[in-house]
Design a protein around this motif. Structure first.
Motif, PDB file in Angstrom:
ATOM      1  N   MET A 166      -1.248  14.629  23.196  1.00  0.00           N
ATOM      2  CA  MET A 166      -1.169  16.072  23.284  1.00  0.00           C
ATOM      3  C   MET A 166      -0.294  16.608  22.152  1.00  0.00           C
ATOM      4  O   MET A 166      -0.656  17.602  21.530  1.00  0.00           O
ATOM      5  N   SER A 167       0.834  15.975  21.908  1.00  0.00           N
ATOM      6  CA  SER A 167       1.705  16.426  20.829  1.00  0.00           C
ATOM      7  C   SER A 167       1.007  16.322  19.483  1.00  0.00           C
ATOM      8  O   SER A 167       1.161  17.193  18.628  1.00  0.00           O
ATOM      9  N   LEU A 168       0.247  15.271  19.307  1.00  0.00           N
ATOM     10  CA  LEU A 168      -0.494  15.094  18.056  1.00  0.00           C
ATOM     11  C   LEU A 168      -1.550  16.187  17.890  1.00  0.00           C
ATOM     12  O   LEU A 168      -1.732  16.725  16.786  1.00  0.00           O
ATOM     13  N   ALA A 169      -2.209  16.550  18.962  1.00  0.00           N
ATOM     14  CA  ALA A 169      -3.221  17.614  18.899  1.00  0.00           C
ATOM     15  C   ALA A 169      -2.585  18.936  18.503  1.00  0.00           C
ATOM     16  O   ALA A 169      -3.127  19.676  17.674  1.00  0.00           O
ATOM     17  N   PHE A 170      -1.435  19.271  19.061  1.00  0.00           N
ATOM     18  CA  PHE A 170      -0.769  20.516  18.700  1.00  0.00           C
ATOM     19  C   PHE A 170      -0.222  20.463  17.276  1.00  0.00           C
ATOM     20  O   PHE A 170      -0.200  21.470  16.579  1.00  0.00           O
ATOM     21  N   ALA A 171       0.218  19.299  16.836  1.00  0.00           N
ATOM     22  CA  ALA A 171       0.701  19.165  15.463  1.00  0.00           C
ATOM     23  C   ALA A 171      -0.440  19.397  14.476  1.00  0.00           C
ATOM     24  O   ALA A 171      -0.275  20.105  13.475  1.00  0.00           O
ATOM     25  N   PHE A 172      -1.596  18.832  14.747  1.00  0.00           N
ATOM     26  CA  PHE A 172      -2.734  19.023  13.854  1.00  0.00           C
ATOM     27  C   PHE A 172      -3.289  20.446  13.917  1.00  0.00           C
ATOM     28  O   PHE A 172      -3.935  20.907  12.985  1.00  0.00           O
ATOM     29  N   SER A 173      -3.056  21.145  15.017  1.00  0.00           N
ATOM     30  CA  SER A 173      -3.596  22.503  15.134  1.00  0.00           C
ATOM     31  C   SER A 173      -2.875  23.481  14.212  1.00  0.00           C
ATOM     32  O   SER A 173      -3.334  24.601  14.029  1.00  0.00           O
ATOM     33  N   ALA A 174      -1.752  23.064  13.624  1.00  0.00           N
ATOM     34  CA  ALA A 174      -1.063  23.933  12.673  1.00  0.00           C
ATOM     35  C   ALA A 174      -1.975  24.279  11.503  1.00  0.00           C
ATOM     36  O   ALA A 174      -1.875  25.352  10.917  1.00  0.00           O
ATOM     37  N   TRP A 175      -2.893  23.395  11.150  1.00  0.00           N
ATOM     38  CA  TRP A 175      -3.843  23.686  10.079  1.00  0.00           C
ATOM     39  C   TRP A 175      -4.716  24.886  10.431  1.00  0.00           C
ATOM     40  O   TRP A 175      -5.040  25.689   9.573  1.00  0.00           O
ATOM     41  N   SER A 176      -5.109  24.985  11.677  1.00  0.00           N
ATOM     42  CA  SER A 176      -6.005  26.077  12.059  1.00  0.00           C
ATOM     43  C   SER A 176      -5.267  27.404  12.176  1.00  0.00           C
ATOM     44  O   SER A 176      -5.887  28.452  12.170  1.00  0.00           O
ATOM     45  N   ARG A 177      -3.960  27.383  12.271  1.00  0.00           N
ATOM     46  CA  ARG A 177      -3.193  28.624  12.389  1.00  0.00           C
ATOM     47  C   ARG A 177      -2.498  29.017  11.093  1.00  0.00           C
ATOM     48  O   ARG A 177      -1.877  30.064  11.029  1.00  0.00           O
ATOM     49  N   ALA A 178      -2.581  28.195  10.085  1.00  0.00           N
ATOM     50  CA  ALA A 178      -1.830  28.439   8.855  1.00  0.00           C
ATOM     51  C   ALA A 178      -2.250  29.743   8.174  1.00  0.00           C
ATOM     52  O   ALA A 178      -1.411  30.455   7.643  1.00  0.00           O
ATOM     53  N   GLY A 179      -3.516  30.070   8.177  1.00  0.00           N
ATOM     54  CA  GLY A 179      -3.978  31.271   7.494  1.00  0.00           C
ATOM     55  C   GLY A 179      -4.618  32.264   8.416  1.00  0.00           C
ATOM     56  O   GLY A 179      -5.519  32.981   8.012  1.00  0.00           O
ATOM     57  N   LEU A 180      -4.149  32.354   9.644  1.00  0.00           N
ATOM     58  CA  LEU A 180      -4.826  33.171  10.651  1.00  0.00           C
ATOM     59  C   LEU A 180      -4.989  34.615  10.218  1.00  0.00           C
ATOM     60  O   LEU A 180      -6.087  35.145  10.211  1.00  0.00           O
ATOM     61  N   TYR A 181      -3.917  35.282   9.828  1.00  0.00           N
ATOM     62  CA  TYR A 181      -4.014  36.703   9.514  1.00  0.00           C
ATOM     63  C   TYR A 181      -4.185  36.969   8.020  1.00  0.00           C
ATOM     64  O   TYR A 181      -4.865  37.907   7.641  1.00  0.00           O
ATOM     65  N   CYS A 182      -3.571  36.170   7.181  1.00  0.00           N
ATOM     66  CA  CYS A 182      -3.693  36.432   5.746  1.00  0.00           C
ATOM     67  C   CYS A 182      -5.068  36.057   5.212  1.00  0.00           C
ATOM     68  O   CYS A 182      -5.510  36.609   4.201  1.00  0.00           O
ATOM     69  N   ASN A 183      -5.772  35.169   5.852  1.00  0.00           N
ATOM     70  CA  ASN A 183      -7.079  34.738   5.364  1.00  0.00           C
ATOM     71  C   ASN A 183      -8.094  35.879   5.402  1.00  0.00           C
ATOM     72  O   ASN A 183      -8.956  35.974   4.537  1.00  0.00           O
ATOM     73  N   CYS A 208     -10.127  20.362  22.407  1.00  0.00           N
ATOM     74  CA  CYS A 208     -10.396  21.650  21.763  1.00  0.00           C
ATOM     75  C   CYS A 208      -9.510  21.865  20.545  1.00  0.00           C
ATOM     76  O   CYS A 208      -9.963  22.386  19.521  1.00  0.00           O
ATOM     77  N   GLN A 209      -8.252  21.469  20.630  1.00  0.00           N
ATOM     78  CA  GLN A 209      -7.343  21.597  19.496  1.00  0.00           C
ATOM     79  C   GLN A 209      -7.812  20.756  18.311  1.00  0.00           C
ATOM     80  O   GLN A 209      -7.831  21.219  17.172  1.00  0.00           O
ATOM     81  N   LEU A 210      -8.179  19.527  18.582  1.00  0.00           N
ATOM     82  CA  LEU A 210      -8.651  18.642  17.511  1.00  0.00           C
ATOM     83  C   LEU A 210      -9.966  19.133  16.918  1.00  0.00           C
ATOM     84  O   LEU A 210     -10.154  19.104  15.700  1.00  0.00           O
ATOM     85  N   PHE A 211     -10.881  19.594  17.758  1.00  0.00           N
ATOM     86  CA  PHE A 211     -12.159  20.111  17.291  1.00  0.00           C
ATOM     87  C   PHE A 211     -11.946  21.355  16.424  1.00  0.00           C
ATOM     88  O   PHE A 211     -12.544  21.481  15.349  1.00  0.00           O
ATOM     89  N   GLY A 212     -11.099  22.262  16.862  1.00  0.00           N
ATOM     90  CA  GLY A 212     -10.811  23.467  16.088  1.00  0.00           C
ATOM     91  C   GLY A 212     -10.158  23.160  14.755  1.00  0.00           C
ATOM     92  O   GLY A 212     -10.499  23.753  13.729  1.00  0.00           O
ATOM     93  N   ALA A 213      -9.216  22.233  14.760  1.00  0.00           N
ATOM     94  CA  ALA A 213      -8.564  21.839  13.509  1.00  0.00           C
ATOM     95  C   ALA A 213      -9.559  21.198  12.548  1.00  0.00           C
ATOM     96  O   ALA A 213      -9.521  21.452  11.341  1.00  0.00           O
ATOM     97  N   LEU A 214     -10.454  20.391  13.068  1.00  0.00           N
ATOM     98  CA  LEU A 214     -11.462  19.740  12.231  1.00  0.00           C
ATOM     99  C   LEU A 214     -12.414  20.765  11.619  1.00  0.00           C
ATOM    100  O   LEU A 214     -12.680  20.738  10.404  1.00  0.00           O
ATOM    101  N   ILE A 215     -12.920  21.680  12.415  1.00  0.00           N
ATOM    102  CA  ILE A 215     -13.840  22.705  11.926  1.00  0.00           C
ATOM    103  C   ILE A 215     -13.159  23.594  10.887  1.00  0.00           C
ATOM    104  O   ILE A 215     -13.731  23.899   9.836  1.00  0.00           O
ATOM    105  N   TYR A 216     -11.918  23.989  11.161  1.00  0.00           N
ATOM    106  CA  TYR A 216     -11.191  24.831  10.216  1.00  0.00           C
ATOM    107  C   TYR A 216     -10.946  24.088   8.904  1.00  0.00           C
ATOM    108  O   TYR A 216     -11.112  24.648   7.820  1.00  0.00           O
ATOM    109  N   THR A 217     -10.578  22.825   8.992  1.00  0.00           N
ATOM    110  CA  THR A 217     -10.319  22.034   7.799  1.00  0.00           C
ATOM    111  C   THR A 217     -11.579  21.859   6.956  1.00  0.00           C
ATOM    112  O   THR A 217     -11.524  21.910   5.726  1.00  0.00           O
ATOM    113  N   ILE A 218     -12.715  21.694   7.593  1.00  0.00           N
ATOM    114  CA  ILE A 218     -13.964  21.478   6.865  1.00  0.00           C
ATOM    115  C   ILE A 218     -14.504  22.781   6.263  1.00  0.00           C
ATOM    116  O   ILE A 218     -14.899  22.816   5.097  1.00  0.00           O
ATOM    117  N   PHE A 219     -14.515  23.859   7.024  1.00  0.00           N
ATOM    118  CA  PHE A 219     -15.238  25.055   6.618  1.00  0.00           C
ATOM    119  C   PHE A 219     -14.379  26.219   6.126  1.00  0.00           C
ATOM    120  O   PHE A 219     -14.913  27.155   5.523  1.00  0.00           O
TER     121      PHE A 219
END
Length: 90
Positions: free
Chosen positions: A1-18, A70-81
């Protein structure tokens, strides 16, 4: 669980500025669309977690494993696309 939340930082890094990077003219519309898409899992997830808890009688199977997936899937999709390249229709 901690690893999933750590990786989810990628999906939140550009939330509003993107949105502003993609299209300054349509940033508000883009934020509205993505915010709606982000709010729906919060509504539907409560129902799904309740159903899974009733079905499995396990907090791990009902809440923690689906959240991690869901966290891992979201991080993966965000990282790819995800991209902050300005679009031509702006």
């Amino acid at each position: 669980m901690s690893l999933a939340f750590a990786f989810s930082a990628w999906s939140r890094a550009g939330l509003y500025c993107n949105h502003q990077d993609l299209s300054p003219k349509y940033a508000g519309t883009l934020l509205g669309i993505t915010n709606t898409a982000g709010a729906l899992p919060g509504v539907l997830g409560v129902t799904a977690a309740g159903y899974l808890l009733d079905t499995t009688n396990s907090w791990a199977l009902a809440l923690f494993y689906p959240t991690a997936a869901c966290q891992l899937f979201g991080a993966l999709i965000y990282t790819i696309f995800a991209s902050s390249e300005r679009q031509s229709w702006s």
